[in-house]
Design a protein around this motif. Sequence first.
Motif, mmCIF file in Angstrom:
data_model
loop_
_atom_site.group_PDB
_atom_site.id
_atom_site.type_symbol
_atom_site.label_atom_id
_atom_site.label_comp_id
_atom_site.label_asym_id
_atom_site.label_seq_id
_atom_site.Cartn_x
_atom_site.Cartn_y
_atom_site.Cartn_z
ATOM 1 N N THR A 109 0.837 -1.199 0.000
ATOM 2 C CA THR A 109 0.000 0.000 0.000
ATOM 3 C C THR A 109 0.877 1.256 0.000
ATOM 4 O O THR A 109 2.108 1.168 0.120
ATOM 5 N N VAL A 111 1.432 3.073 -2.539
ATOM 6 C CA VAL A 111 2.213 3.002 -3.772
ATOM 7 C C VAL A 111 1.892 4.244 -4.601
ATOM 8 O O VAL A 111 0.765 4.425 -5.053
ATOM 9 N N THR A 112 2.894 5.101 -4.798
ATOM 10 C CA THR A 112 2.648 6.436 -5.336
ATOM 11 C C THR A 112 2.982 6.602 -6.811
ATOM 12 O O THR A 112 2.804 7.695 -7.360
ATOM 13 N N LEU A 117 5.647 0.729 -7.617
ATOM 14 C CA LEU A 117 4.818 -0.373 -8.105
ATOM 15 C C LEU A 117 5.690 -1.493 -8.650
ATOM 16 O O LEU A 117 5.464 -2.682 -8.351
ATOM 17 N N VAL A 128 -1.783 -4.495 -4.953
ATOM 18 C CA VAL A 128 -1.257 -3.176 -4.604
ATOM 19 C C VAL A 128 -2.413 -2.194 -4.517
ATOM 20 O O VAL A 128 -3.270 -2.157 -5.409
ATOM 21 N N THR A 129 -2.451 -1.392 -3.454
ATOM 22 C CA THR A 129 -3.402 -0.277 -3.387
ATOM 23 C C THR A 129 -2.619 1.017 -3.608
ATOM 24 O O THR A 129 -1.796 1.395 -2.780
ATOM 25 N N PRO A 130 -2.845 1.678 -4.753
ATOM 26 C CA PRO A 130 -2.090 2.894 -5.078
ATOM 27 C C PRO A 130 -2.611 4.112 -4.341
ATOM 28 O O PRO A 130 -3.761 4.151 -3.906
ATOM 29 N N GLY A 132 -3.127 7.165 -5.602
ATOM 30 C CA GLY A 132 -3.379 8.126 -6.670
ATOM 31 C C GLY A 132 -4.086 9.376 -6.212
ATOM 32 O O GLY A 132 -3.733 10.496 -6.608
ATOM 33 N N LEU A 147 -3.101 5.978 -12.766
ATOM 34 C CA LEU A 147 -3.453 4.560 -12.741
ATOM 35 C C LEU A 147 -3.332 3.924 -14.125
ATOM 36 O O LEU A 147 -2.946 2.753 -14.246
ATOM 37 N N MET A 150 0.323 3.250 -14.488
ATOM 38 C CA MET A 150 0.742 2.130 -13.644
ATOM 39 C C MET A 150 0.293 0.800 -14.238
ATOM 40 O O MET A 150 1.055 -0.177 -14.274
ATOM 41 N N LEU A 163 -3.514 -4.059 -9.416
ATOM 42 C CA LEU A 163 -3.838 -2.782 -8.787
ATOM 43 C C LEU A 163 -5.238 -2.829 -8.207
ATOM 44 O O LEU A 163 -6.168 -3.324 -8.846
ATOM 45 N N PRO A 165 -7.258 0.184 -6.919
ATOM 46 C CA PRO A 165 -7.502 1.587 -6.557
ATOM 47 C C PRO A 165 -8.888 1.766 -5.956
ATOM 48 O O PRO A 165 -9.764 0.899 -6.098
#
Length: 222
Positions: A109, A111-112, A117, A128-130, A132, A147, A150, A163, A165
């Motif tokens: 988590t 992840v910018t 990523l 993965v939780t971005p 954004g 996104l 990514m 991902l 999101p």
Amino acid sequence: MKLWLASTEPDRVARWSDTGLFTGVLTNPATLAAAGCPAAQTLADLCAATEAPVFYQLEDGPVDQMKREATAMLDGGMRNLGIKVAVTPPGLAVLGWLRQERIALRLATAVTGVVPLLLAAELDVPWVTPAGSALEKQGGPTKLALLTEMQKALDCQGATTTLIPSLGSPGEMAALAMAGVRAGFMWDTAVESFLDSNLVRETVSNFDDAWAKLHALTVDDV
């Protein structure tokens, strides 16, 4: 698109899990604190409410401290509990350790962008939780643009990382799906807004007269 539920409410988790719509459940420190119970108790209740994965985020800190916390949570008897880790330098080390320990339910988590990523993907992190929305608030690229970038990076690398999101609205869900994003999460209080549609209800109601006539018919009429 695979859907995840963000919730700390066991009743809501049980209700929506029964629909078969959701792949798993996400929590974060803020939502667990707001629940007003010890995290372990809330997580035990959530894990009992569904057979799907339920993710708990470790407190960021030294690697050894994070390993101890992960071990304590995983030894708590919650077979569907997953471990969520922020992609700080210690967090990446812990994600690598979780892989070595063959912990299947791993999620990165905070992840910018593309680089963190790809680091998570290199460690074979399944989900993965971005972050954004946070970047967008600071004047960075739009959430959709970030996104899309990514997801393209994952596709170009042939990575299996998914991902997840946040989905702020049905329109955003549609836009992300068209951009190739394969999963997303919604808050438990917002699920109805995705499922209920005035257009669908209007379409269904067009058959009201027909149903009334069918109900009025008897076998003799036929």
